[in-house]
Structure formats: structure tokens, C-alpha cells
Design a protein around this motif. Structure first.
Motif, short mmCIF file in Angstrom:
data_model
loop_
_atom_site.label_atom_id
_atom_site.label_comp_id
_atom_site.label_asym_id
_atom_site.label_seq_id
_atom_site.Cartn_x
_atom_site.Cartn_y
_atom_site.Cartn_z
N PHE A 36 0.85 -1.19 0.00
CA PHE A 36 0.00 0.00 0.00
C PHE A 36 0.88 1.23 0.00
CE2 PHE A 36 -2.02 -3.21 2.77
CZ PHE A 36 -3.10 -3.53 1.97
N LEU A 37 0.48 2.21 -0.78
CA LEU A 37 1.13 3.52 -0.78
C LEU A 37 0.02 4.54 -0.90
CD1 LEU A 37 3.82 5.22 -1.03
CD2 LEU A 37 3.39 5.16 -3.47
N ALA A 38 -0.03 5.48 0.04
CA ALA A 38 -1.08 6.49 0.02
C ALA A 38 -0.55 7.80 0.58
CB ALA A 38 -2.28 6.02 0.83
N VAL A 39 -0.95 8.89 -0.03
CA VAL A 39 -0.63 10.23 0.44
C VAL A 39 -1.94 11.01 0.48
CG1 VAL A 39 0.63 12.37 -0.04
CG2 VAL A 39 1.72 10.16 -0.49
N ALA A 40 -2.16 11.70 1.60
CA ALA A 40 -3.39 12.48 1.78
C ALA A 40 -3.50 13.55 0.70
CB ALA A 40 -3.40 13.12 3.16
N ASP A 41 -4.71 13.80 0.27
CA ASP A 41 -4.98 14.70 -0.84
C ASP A 41 -4.30 16.06 -0.70
OD1 ASP A 41 -6.23 15.43 -3.29
OD2 ASP A 41 -7.75 16.52 -2.15
N GLY A 42 -4.37 16.68 0.43
CA GLY A 42 -3.79 18.01 0.62
C GLY A 42 -2.28 18.04 0.59
N TYR A 43 -1.64 16.88 0.54
CA TYR A 43 -0.17 16.79 0.57
C TYR A 43 0.41 16.26 -0.73
CZ TYR A 43 -0.86 17.62 5.49
OH TYR A 43 -1.23 18.18 6.69
N ARG A 44 -0.44 15.94 -1.68
CA ARG A 44 0.06 15.43 -2.97
C ARG A 44 0.76 16.54 -3.72
NH1 ARG A 44 -4.84 11.48 -4.82
NH2 ARG A 44 -4.66 10.11 -3.03
N GLY A 45 1.76 16.15 -4.47
CA GLY A 45 2.53 17.12 -5.22
C GLY A 45 3.59 17.82 -4.38
N GLU A 46 3.72 17.42 -3.13
CA GLU A 46 4.70 18.01 -2.21
C GLU A 46 5.94 17.13 -2.06
OE1 GLU A 46 4.20 21.01 -0.59
OE2 GLU A 46 2.34 21.24 -1.73
N GLY A 47 5.98 15.99 -2.75
CA GLY A 47 7.14 15.11 -2.70
C GLY A 47 7.07 14.02 -1.65
N PHE A 48 5.96 13.89 -0.95
CA PHE A 48 5.88 12.86 0.09
C PHE A 48 5.88 11.45 -0.49
CE2 PHE A 48 4.25 16.57 2.39
CZ PHE A 48 5.11 16.53 3.49
N GLY A 49 5.19 11.22 -1.60
CA GLY A 49 5.21 9.91 -2.23
C GLY A 49 6.61 9.53 -2.69
N GLU A 50 7.30 10.48 -3.32
CA GLU A 50 8.67 10.24 -3.77
C GLU A 50 9.59 9.93 -2.59
OE1 GLU A 50 6.80 12.80 -4.77
OE2 GLU A 50 6.99 13.03 -6.95
N ARG A 51 9.42 10.67 -1.50
CA ARG A 51 10.27 10.44 -0.32
C ARG A 51 9.96 9.10 0.34
NH1 ARG A 51 10.01 16.54 0.92
NH2 ARG A 51 8.08 16.00 1.94
N LEU A 52 8.69 8.67 0.29
CA LEU A 52 8.37 7.34 0.80
C LEU A 52 9.09 6.27 -0.02
CD1 LEU A 52 4.57 7.76 1.57
CD2 LEU A 52 6.35 7.18 3.24
N ILE A 53 9.04 6.40 -1.35
CA ILE A 53 9.72 5.43 -2.21
C ILE A 53 11.24 5.48 -1.95
CG2 ILE A 53 10.27 4.80 -4.60
CD1 ILE A 53 7.41 4.10 -3.84
N ALA A 54 11.81 6.68 -1.81
CA ALA A 54 13.25 6.80 -1.54
C ALA A 54 13.61 6.13 -0.22
CB ALA A 54 13.67 8.27 -1.53
#
Length: 162
Positions: free
Chosen positions: A79-97
């Protein structure tokens, strides 16, 4: 008031934040029609995973889950999920990193119809290895995606993040 977002890791067997993760995943499911799982399946998979989290500190010792990645010990992202208000802020990329720091290869499945997820993974260098028909309980098809086969994943992701 300024809030701080911090990274945290929950080891397998610990169900800290499982309810918050479920609530985040469900809000995405309701808004976008993706990330459909049964609660029991989700809870069991979460408990068997290492979970990488981003939490926002709020007033009076409150925390809000910004995003999470639940990952098996072989580097498969359940599972990978980022809250709507935080998308585009790099949190998904940092999770993958962060996952790449611990694994030499990262894999996952994404619905063939989930163009935003597929675009996200491709942006990071994931490649579609194969299509799997009827992968999901509801008959939906999936792509099996893979990133890396050795060292260098973290460096590649760090370049994207800089």
C-alpha cells in the motif's frame, strides 16, 4: 501556526497507526475509486509489513497521517497512500526513496486504469513488467511494476528529489 512533518517507521508486527492508515486509504477509495481492499486483509497485511510514515504534528500533541507505504520484507509495496492536501509536495517520492534505502529492488501492482499511480511510478523509474488480467477481487486488471535490480536506486531517487 506552522506544523512539522516527520518521518517514522513502524516495524512488522506493530499495528501503530493502522486505523489512521485505513482511514486515509478509505478516503482515497471514496474519492478516486482505487485502493479497494477488505478491512481484514488490509489490517493483516499492514501488521506483516514495515510501514514508512509521514506524520504532521499539530496542536496539543495531535498527529495527522500525511502518507504511508506498507512494504513486505522483499521490497514489495502493498500500500502507498498520500493524503490529498499533501500530494505534489514530494511525500510519495520520499516514501519510495525511504523504501529504496532498505531494499535493492522495489515492486508493486497498480490498476491498469489508475493513470495517476502509473504516471507516478513511471516518473520514478518503475517499469511495467507485465499485465495481469483479473488481478483484483472485482475483476480489475493490474500492472506489475518494478524499480531497480541493485544499487543506485537511492541515488536515482535522490536526484529526482533535489
Amino acid at each position: 501556526m506552522s506544523a512539522t512533518v516527520e518521518s517514522r517507521v513502524v516495524d512488522a508486527g506493530d499495528d501503530a497507526y493502522v486505523d489512521d492508515a485505513w482511514a486515509l486509504k478509505e478516503s482515497i477509495r471514496q474519492d478516486e475509486g482505487v485502493l479497494r481492499q477488505r478491512r481484514g486483509f488490509f489490517r493483516d497485511a499492514y501488521r506483516r509489513s514495515t510501514v514508512y510514515l509521514f506524520l504532521e504534528s499539530g496542536p496539543v500533541d495531535t498527529e495527522r497521517l500525511v502518507g504511508f507505504a506498507a512494504v513486505r520484507r522483499d521490497g514489495y509495496i502493498l500500500f502507498l497512500a498520500v493524503a490529498d492536501g499533501y500530494r505534489g509536495e514530494g511525500f510519495g517520492e520520499r516514501l519510495i526513496a525511504r523504501v529504496a534505502d532498505d531494499h535493492s529492488s522495489i515492486t508493486c501492482h497498480a490498476r491498469t486504469t489508475n493513470e495517476s499511480a502509473i504516471g507516478f511510478y513511471r516518473h520514478l523509474g518503475f517499469e511495467v513488467n507485465r499485465r495481469i488480467d483479473n488481478y483484483y477481487e472485482d475483476g480489475g486488471d493490474a500492472y506489475y511494476l518494478k524499480l531497480g535490480t541493485g544499487g543506485g536506486i537511492t541515488e536515482r531517487l535522490q536526484k529526482l528529489l533535489s
